[in-house]
Design an enzyme around this catalytic site. Structure first.
Site, PDB file in Angstrom:
ATOM      1  N   GLY A  16       2.334 -13.480 -34.837  1.00 36.51           N
ATOM      2  CA  GLY A  16       1.974 -12.084 -35.074  1.00 36.51           C
ATOM      3  C   GLY A  16       1.083 -11.501 -34.016  1.00 36.51           C
ATOM      4  N   HIS A  60       5.198 -12.749 -26.358  1.00 38.34           N
ATOM      5  CA  HIS A  60       4.777 -12.170 -27.633  1.00 38.34           C
ATOM      6  C   HIS A  60       5.389 -13.023 -28.734  1.00 38.34           C
ATOM      7  CE1 HIS A  60       3.609  -8.841 -30.364  1.00 38.34           C
ATOM      8  NE2 HIS A  60       4.542  -9.409 -31.097  1.00 38.34           N
ATOM      9  N   CYS A  61       4.567 -13.610 -29.559  1.00 39.70           N
ATOM     10  CA  CYS A  61       5.066 -14.532 -30.567  1.00 39.70           C
ATOM     11  C   CYS A  61       5.078 -13.867 -31.942  1.00 39.70           C
ATOM     12  CB  CYS A  61       4.199 -15.779 -30.620  1.00 39.70           C
ATOM     13  SG  CYS A  61       4.831 -17.004 -31.777  1.00 39.70           S
ATOM     14  N   PRO A  62       6.238 -13.593 -32.506  1.00 37.43           N
ATOM     15  CA  PRO A  62       6.262 -12.972 -33.830  1.00 37.43           C
ATOM     16  C   PRO A  62       5.800 -13.915 -34.927  1.00 37.43           C
ATOM     17  CG  PRO A  62       8.495 -13.337 -33.015  1.00 37.43           C
ATOM     18  CD  PRO A  62       7.562 -13.758 -31.935  1.00 37.43           C
TER      19      PRO A  62
END
Lengths: 173, 482
Positions: B202, B197-199
């Site tokens: 997003g 999950h890449c912040p």
């Protein structure tokens, strides 16, 4: 777009209806859903989309084994074609990359084209083979490509099946 | 019925057939949905924790603050470069510099937006019938459980290209996860070929947007190096004429650009290198972190998904076919009696009034899958494993005022303002979202699920069905009792 006719008499006047339509409609009228059989995915070849061709025993009395296996094998072949990595997919990928993937706003991917073929095939199979036997196949795309769902209908007219719907809702034994 | 209106049906024959069934279905039952004229779209009742914009066309994670930071950094730095450095460079060196910079910039933004806005490969949750079917299969194998007996974690083993792979059961989505899929606890979805999950982006990075993510970080590395190199060149050329300090005074923006680029370049180039390695060995970040295919685990341990040579792996990852989204966000919800999803296990009952919905559901053209409302209890993320990218410095977020191919800039602008006030923490490292049911801790949180487990198959005759299903369960798939 043709607006949906609302009465039976209107329906009979439609130009394109043919006999197999009545099978599905009659199926719904006269049958109650007795069971759903799920054909699971076969992951032995990796993550490609492939379904198990093992014949489920619930369908033993409803359809011939060879017909069922043919359907599943044809579906597997279609999915293999969609996911095939080869010259055409490379070309599509490179072209898309060069256009910052904007080209997919205009054209359909190969996968989508094959999915439409699959949808037509399933409908055709339903009309010709499954509906006359009181079965209906759901497109796996509707189920997240996890299962092929086959709905098994019982005739309300036949014995013991009027309790079919009540057995489905009655609590455990 | 409104569900028919968005059909792109090719032949009138299909339309006439299935329209009939559908119109019959929309009998004037007094369900709560029918008092609204308009049907809901599926994204409005989506059980995961995602946000949707542009009427379902855009799909992002719940917390998007860091994504806006990414946009601001990229746009501001590139903007300053084009505004202050490019005129000098174009006139003194060559106009190709702003041209190449422009192309790189457009590519970076395109890939970023594509990675952020697309469906990463979310697996839709199981319908109640499917969930009941799986429960029955599991019960059949595990046998009856007495009170106080804690059933083993639910796994299946599959042989893939000679390697034994365990498929885990997802309690939230009520499915056995396909190989390489994982449940993202931040988004509360199972994602196919889950990478991480890449912040910054997003969104989750999964099967459908991995190539966009990779191309984004690759092109961003080039852009960062490009800007860094040419800003330095600009400052040097100026200092040759006017001296170093006055050069800095003349173009103060260059200082900011150099600082941003310097700190970005290490992490972004490092990340690109890491993902190049992952692509060439056909592994996901998830698998690499866990060492799933590492030879340290055992002599015979190898990656069953790899094609053998790194060129084929790269081509497959980047140029392979792009699968479609499985969640049909913009389809309409059928105004059916909503099934109480997974909580009431095994009650995939099919009362007679469900027949119509099932008939419609079997229509491949209608996208009329009944929606499962109310997902299972969500397990909070336990810990986030920082990957090799924990020193990521921000790349440059900003407002997507011109979105390629989308005409909803206005909506996004309005939403952005509320978004910025909403988020409350910035993530500074990539999240490798823990799977929802790793084997040892599974038992505890899952005991509560199993406490609600209603005993077998209200739907079908359990005695005959169990034996029938046992046959289908044998063969290639065997349930492991751990």
């Amino acid at each position: 777009m043709i607006s949906a006719p609302r009465t039976a008499t209107d329906r009979t006047k439609l130009p394109y209806c043919h006999e197999s339509f009545h099978n599905l409609q009659e199926l719904r009228h006269s049958a109650s859903l007795a069971n759903k059989v799920f054909i699971q995915r076969d992951y032995t070849d990796g993550t490609i989309c492939k379904f198990q061709t093992k014949f489920p025993s619930e369908l033993d009395s409803r359809i011939e084994r060879t017909l069922f296996e043919d359907t599943v094998k044809t579906l597997n072949n279609y999915y293999a074609e969609a996911e095939k990595i080869g010259g055409q997919s490379y070309l599509e990928g490179c072209l898309a990359c060069l256009t910052v993937y904007l080209i997919f706003l205009c054209i359909e991917t190969r996968y989508e084209k094959v999915l439409k073929k699959i949808s037509r095939y399933i409908q055709e199979q339903n009309e010709k083979i499954y509906a006359p036997r009181g079965l209906l196949i759901t497109d796996p795309l509707e189920r997240g490509m996890r299962v092929i769902e086959i709905s098994v209908y019982e005739d309300r007219g036949s014995s013991g099946s009027s309790s079919g719907s009540s057995t489905t809702s009655s609590s455990g034994r | 019925m409104t569900g028919n209106m968005h059909l792109g049906v090719e032949e009138p024959i299909r339309e006439c057939q299935y329209n009939q069934i559908c119109t019959h279905n929309s009998s004037p039952m007094n369900t709560p949905h029918t008092k609204k004229r308009k049907s809901k779209r599926k994204w409005q009742v989506f059980p995961g924790r995602n946000r949707f914009y542009c009427n379902g066309r855009i799909m992002m994670a719940k917390q998007t603050g860091v994504f806006y930071l990414t946009m601001v950094l990229i746009l501001v730095t590139s903007g300053l470069f084009f505004a202050f450095d490019c005129p000098f460079l174009a006139s003194n060196l060559t106009p190709a510099i702003p041209a190449i910079g422009g192309v790189l910039f457009v590519f970076v933004m395109g890939m970023l937006l594509r990675a952020s806005f697309s469906d990463p490969g979310v697996l839709p949750r199981a319908t109640p019938e499917e969930a009941a079917d799986i429960e029955r299969q599991i019960d059949a194998t595990n046998g009856p459980s007495g009170p106080g007996y804690r059933p083993p974690p639910r796994t299946r083993e599959v042989l893939i290209n000679g390697q034994t792979v365990k498929l885990k059961y997802c309690f939230t989505c009520k499915i056995f996860r396909p190989p390489r899929a994982s449940h993202c606890s931040l988004c509360d979805n199972c994602v196919e070929r889950f990478d991480h999950h890449c912040p910054w982006v997003g969104n989750c990075v999964g099967r459908r947007n991995y190539r966009f993510f990779y191309l984004f970080i690759l092109s961003l590395s080039f852009l960062t190096l490009f800007i860094f190199a040419f800003v330095i060149t600009h400052v040097i050329l100026r200092s040759n004429r006017t001296g170093f300090l006055s050069a800095l005074r003349d173009s103060p923006a260059s200082v900011l650009e150099v600082v941003v680029c310097f700190f970005s370049v290490w992490s972004i180039v490092g990340l690109s290198g890491f993902h190049t390695y992952l692509i060439s060995s056909n592994q996901t970040t998830n698998e690499d972190i866990k060492g799933s295919w590492s030879s340290k685990r055992g002599k015979g341990n190898y990656n069953p998904y790899s094609y053998g040579n790194f060129i084929t792996n790269c081509c497959a990852a980047l140029c392979g076919p792009l699968p479609p989204s499985l969640i049909d966000r913009r389809g309409f919800v059928l105004p059916d009696t909503p099934q109480p999803a997974a909580q009431t296990n095994g009650t995939g009952a099919c009362p007679p009034n469900q027949v119509q919905s099932h008939m419609a559901a079997t229509n491949p053209l209608l996208h009329s899958q009944p929606i499962i409302l109310g997902g299972g209890p969500t397990l909070q993320a336990k810990s986030s494993l920082g990957g090799p990218c924990s020193t990521l410095s921000p790349s440059q977020p900003s407002l997507p005022s011109s979105i390629p191919g989308l005409s909803c800039g206005g909506e996004l602008l309005a939403l952005r303002d509320s978004e910025i006030h909403c988020h409350h923490h910035l993530h500074h490292q990539h999240f490798i979202s823990p799977e929802e049911t790793p084997s040892p801790p599974t038992a505890l949180p899952c005991a509560t699920h199993l406490g609600h487990h209603v005993h077998p198959a209200q739907l079908f005759n359990p005695v005959s069905q169990d034996s029938l299903h046992e046959d289908s369960v044998r063969g290639l798939v065997k349930l492991s009792s751990v």
